[in-house]
Design a protein around this motif. Structure first.
Motif, mmCIF file in Angstrom:
data_model
loop_
_atom_site.group_PDB
_atom_site.id
_atom_site.type_symbol
_atom_site.label_atom_id
_atom_site.label_comp_id
_atom_site.label_asym_id
_atom_site.label_seq_id
_atom_site.Cartn_x
_atom_site.Cartn_y
_atom_site.Cartn_z
ATOM 1 N N MET A 1 0.908 -1.153 -0.172
ATOM 2 C CA MET A 1 0.043 -0.023 -0.295
ATOM 3 C C MET A 1 0.778 1.173 0.000
ATOM 4 S SD MET A 1 -3.026 -1.549 0.373
ATOM 5 C CE MET A 1 -4.431 -0.578 0.954
ATOM 6 N N ARG A 187 -6.414 3.539 3.969
ATOM 7 C CA ARG A 187 -7.186 2.171 3.141
ATOM 8 C C ARG A 187 -7.976 2.585 2.087
ATOM 9 N NH1 ARG A 187 -2.914 -1.105 4.102
ATOM 10 N NH2 ARG A 187 -2.960 -2.162 6.203
ATOM 11 N N ARG A 188 -8.379 3.790 1.924
ATOM 12 C CA ARG A 188 -9.343 4.229 0.947
ATOM 13 C C ARG A 188 -8.919 4.012 -0.232
ATOM 14 N NH1 ARG A 188 -14.454 6.304 2.617
ATOM 15 N NH2 ARG A 188 -14.267 7.784 0.690
ATOM 16 N N SER A 189 -9.814 3.399 -1.360
ATOM 17 C CA SER A 189 -9.087 2.915 -2.611
ATOM 18 C C SER A 189 -8.536 4.196 -3.202
ATOM 19 C CB SER A 189 -10.460 2.418 -3.342
ATOM 20 O OG SER A 189 -11.080 1.220 -2.661
ATOM 21 N N PHE A 195 -1.344 0.620 -5.961
ATOM 22 C CA PHE A 195 -1.537 -0.607 -5.513
ATOM 23 C C PHE A 195 -2.584 -1.363 -6.516
ATOM 24 C CE2 PHE A 195 -3.860 -3.992 -2.792
ATOM 25 C CZ PHE A 195 -2.750 -4.464 -2.570
ATOM 26 N N ILE A 196 -3.862 -0.736 -6.732
ATOM 27 C CA ILE A 196 -4.600 -1.234 -7.511
ATOM 28 C C ILE A 196 -4.262 -1.400 -9.034
ATOM 29 C CG2 ILE A 196 -7.147 -0.632 -8.613
ATOM 30 C CD1 ILE A 196 -8.020 0.569 -6.044
ATOM 31 N N TYR A 198 -0.896 -1.938 -9.934
ATOM 32 C CA TYR A 198 -0.071 -2.842 -9.838
ATOM 33 C C TYR A 198 -0.525 -4.455 -9.758
ATOM 34 C CZ TYR A 198 3.923 -5.687 -7.539
ATOM 35 O OH TYR A 198 5.014 -6.651 -7.544
ATOM 36 N N MET A 199 -1.955 -4.483 -9.060
ATOM 37 C CA MET A 199 -2.605 -5.736 -8.996
ATOM 38 C C MET A 199 -3.175 -6.032 -10.289
ATOM 39 S SD MET A 199 -2.970 -7.635 -6.083
ATOM 40 C CE MET A 199 -2.862 -7.493 -4.340
ATOM 41 N N LYS A 200 -3.745 -5.112 -10.967
ATOM 42 C CA LYS A 200 -4.420 -5.419 -12.396
ATOM 43 C C LYS A 200 -3.174 -5.798 -13.321
ATOM 44 C CE LYS A 200 -8.212 -2.067 -12.106
ATOM 45 N NZ LYS A 200 -8.716 -0.982 -12.545
ATOM 46 N N GLU A 202 -0.238 -7.158 -12.805
ATOM 47 C CA GLU A 202 0.231 -8.746 -12.117
ATOM 48 C C GLU A 202 -0.718 -9.882 -12.712
ATOM 49 O OE1 GLU A 202 3.673 -8.696 -11.269
ATOM 50 O OE2 GLU A 202 2.681 -10.267 -10.027
ATOM 51 N N LEU A 203 -1.918 -9.334 -12.759
ATOM 52 C CA LEU A 203 -3.165 -10.455 -13.137
ATOM 53 C C LEU A 203 -3.115 -10.535 -14.917
ATOM 54 C CD1 LEU A 203 -5.679 -9.753 -10.618
ATOM 55 C CD2 LEU A 203 -4.506 -11.826 -10.805
ATOM 56 N N LYS A 204 -2.846 -9.382 -15.349
ATOM 57 C CA LYS A 204 -2.903 -9.288 -16.760
ATOM 58 C C LYS A 204 -1.913 -10.092 -17.533
ATOM 59 C CE LYS A 204 -4.938 -4.963 -17.978
ATOM 60 N NZ LYS A 204 -4.644 -3.582 -17.916
ATOM 61 N N GLU A 206 -0.583 -12.903 -16.816
ATOM 62 C CA GLU A 206 -0.943 -14.207 -16.989
ATOM 63 C C GLU A 206 -1.398 -14.778 -18.120
ATOM 64 O OE1 GLU A 206 0.510 -16.246 -14.638
ATOM 65 O OE2 GLU A 206 1.262 -14.042 -14.127
ATOM 66 N N ALA B 127 0.552 -8.388 -4.770
ATOM 67 C CA ALA B 127 0.298 -9.103 -6.195
ATOM 68 C C ALA B 127 0.725 -10.553 -6.201
ATOM 69 C CB ALA B 127 0.579 -8.308 -7.415
ATOM 70 N N LYS B 131 -1.092 -13.981 -6.435
ATOM 71 C CA LYS B 131 -0.898 -15.171 -7.533
ATOM 72 C C LYS B 131 -0.605 -16.401 -7.030
ATOM 73 C CE LYS B 131 1.874 -14.145 -11.235
ATOM 74 N NZ LYS B 131 2.864 -13.279 -11.920
ATOM 75 N N LYS B 153 -9.006 -11.380 -12.649
ATOM 76 C CA LYS B 153 -8.999 -10.460 -13.389
ATOM 77 C C LYS B 153 -10.309 -9.472 -13.358
ATOM 78 C CE LYS B 153 -5.939 -12.654 -16.401
ATOM 79 N NZ LYS B 153 -5.681 -13.025 -17.936
ATOM 80 N N ALA B 156 -10.484 -7.623 -10.170
ATOM 81 C CA ALA B 156 -9.361 -6.576 -10.083
ATOM 82 C C ALA B 156 -10.000 -5.218 -10.732
ATOM 83 C CB ALA B 156 -8.137 -6.871 -10.499
ATOM 84 N N MET B 159 -12.014 -2.933 -8.401
ATOM 85 C CA MET B 159 -11.544 -2.521 -7.031
ATOM 86 C C MET B 159 -11.623 -1.087 -6.864
ATOM 87 S SD MET B 159 -7.922 -4.587 -6.813
ATOM 88 C CE MET B 159 -7.068 -3.812 -5.382
ATOM 89 N N TYR B 162 -14.911 0.214 -4.992
ATOM 90 C CA TYR B 162 -15.000 0.196 -3.591
ATOM 91 C C TYR B 162 -14.250 1.322 -2.703
ATOM 92 C CZ TYR B 162 -16.745 -4.525 -4.538
ATOM 93 O OH TYR B 162 -17.517 -5.430 -4.909
ATOM 94 N N ASP B 163 -15.003 1.443 -1.481
ATOM 95 C CA ASP B 163 -14.647 2.495 -0.624
ATOM 96 C C ASP B 163 -13.116 2.289 -0.073
ATOM 97 O OD1 ASP B 163 -16.674 4.322 -0.962
ATOM 98 O OD2 ASP B 163 -17.985 2.641 -0.039
ATOM 99 N N TYR B 164 -12.899 1.085 0.444
ATOM 100 C CA TYR B 164 -11.843 0.872 1.147
ATOM 101 C C TYR B 164 -11.270 -0.689 0.762
ATOM 102 C CZ TYR B 164 -12.872 4.014 4.713
ATOM 103 O OH TYR B 164 -13.389 5.195 5.299
ATOM 104 N N LEU B 165 -9.783 -0.797 0.499
ATOM 105 C CA LEU B 165 -9.177 -1.825 0.446
ATOM 106 C C LEU B 165 -8.743 -2.406 1.836
ATOM 107 C CD1 LEU B 165 -6.713 -0.803 -2.554
ATOM 108 C CD2 LEU B 165 -9.192 -2.115 -2.525
#
Lengths: 206, 206
Positions: A1, A187-189, A195-196, A198-200, A202-204, A206, B127, B131, B153, B156, B159, B162-165
């Motif tokens: 984060m 922790r608010r998005s 971070f979001i 980065y997650m996206k 990483e998943l792409k 694959e 991430a 994985k 995917k 993600a 994400m 959403y208000d919070y992670l």
């Protein structure tokens, strides 16, 4: 984060104890920094440049305005007061949550420039309690009471603009609540866009 | 301040542990209620009507849809799943914060109907960790891994809504964080409009 600090503006009714809450918050936790204002008023006995205020001449202050070195500023009576940008940004970058104690007009200006600013409004627990504090212990002149009342009316008009209402009933409970609210805000998005992403990514992959 | 509960939607990556977090939250604090879904699928051994689910016939379920008695619903394979409005509203009125565990499509529908809904998204801390959890311990078939990856995917992509992670690294720490975030949300100005109005009225009277 993300590790960047949050810019926090604290306002509240006169007598709400916002100054005391913030002082206690800074004593208890070392992840906060209090913004130091610049002013053109003269130092009072015991005040130190860079501690209570950055003391500046009118010329120096107006140069800061011209160079956009202040997040917000205002003139009360004959003196300028403002928030130097450099100190705030330094602290935020180092991961500290920076607290600004300013009034509503300044708060809204800061929010406009920095939309991620967190606005906190400190209030007594009830309207009755607020009135008691404004009227005082029967020792205040009618002038003082009227001044306070008018100011409180103005302040109340802005309450909706703030993100959270901080109810100051018991100091220590209130300080903990402020701390939790600020930590929760990390922790608010929208404060964790990297971070979001980065997650996206990483998943792409694959 | 207001005593009405908050409607909370929890979603998250498969394997994020959101179910476990919510179960623990309900064990630790009595101010939460878990929403019970209605479904047309048959009860499994040990499941009880009104505990795991409200078990309904297709006719009954479609009557609930027609009468707008569901906050949201969806059809998976041949079965309906939905959130009965009455139970949720009852719990909110009694001051409980009501938790709905649903996926993004449902989450957004709920937010549309009830804009004050709090949306929480549960995620592993990185991430890499995500994985690892998706790929499993090398015992999963390629089909299962691919299915999980595709679903992650999609998840993600939502994400940002959403208000919070909620970062689930250590269960107990995470449960406390969720609790604090929700309790902090009770202090949001927009959730306390009546309190603000009351303050304004009291001050006007002077």
């Amino acid at each position: 984060m993300e590790n960047k600090g949050i810019l926090i503006v604290v306002s509240g009714f006169s007598g709400s104890g916002k100054g005391t809450i913030m002082k206690r918050l800074l004593e208890k936790y070392d992840n906060y920094a209090l913004s130091i204002s610049a002013t053109t008023r003269s130092p009072r006995p015991g005040e130190e440049d860079g501690r209570e205020y950055f003391f500046r001449t009118v010329e120096e202050f107006e140069k800061m305005i011209a160079k956009d070195e202040l997040i917000e500023y205002a003139k009360y009576v004959d003196n300028y007061y403002g928030t130097p940008r450099a100190y705030v940004e330094e602290q935020l970058q180092s991961g500290k949550d920076v607290i600004l104690e300013i009034e509503i007009q300044g708060a809204l200006k800061v929010k406009e420039k920095f939309p991620e600013t967190l606005l906190l409004f400190v209030t007594p627990p009830s309207a009755k309690e607020l009135k008691n504090r404004l009227v005082g212990r029967g020792t205040e002149s009618m002038d003082v009471i009227e001044f306070r009342m008018n100011r409180a009316k103005e302040e109340a008009e802005g309450m909706d603009c703030y993100d959270y209402l901080i109810v100051n009933d018991e100091l220590e409970v209130c300080v903990e609540e402020v701390h939790r609210i600020i930590q929760g805000e990390h922790r608010r998005s929208f404060r964790n866009a990297a971070f979001i992403e980065y997650m996206k990514e990483e998943l792409k992959g694959e």
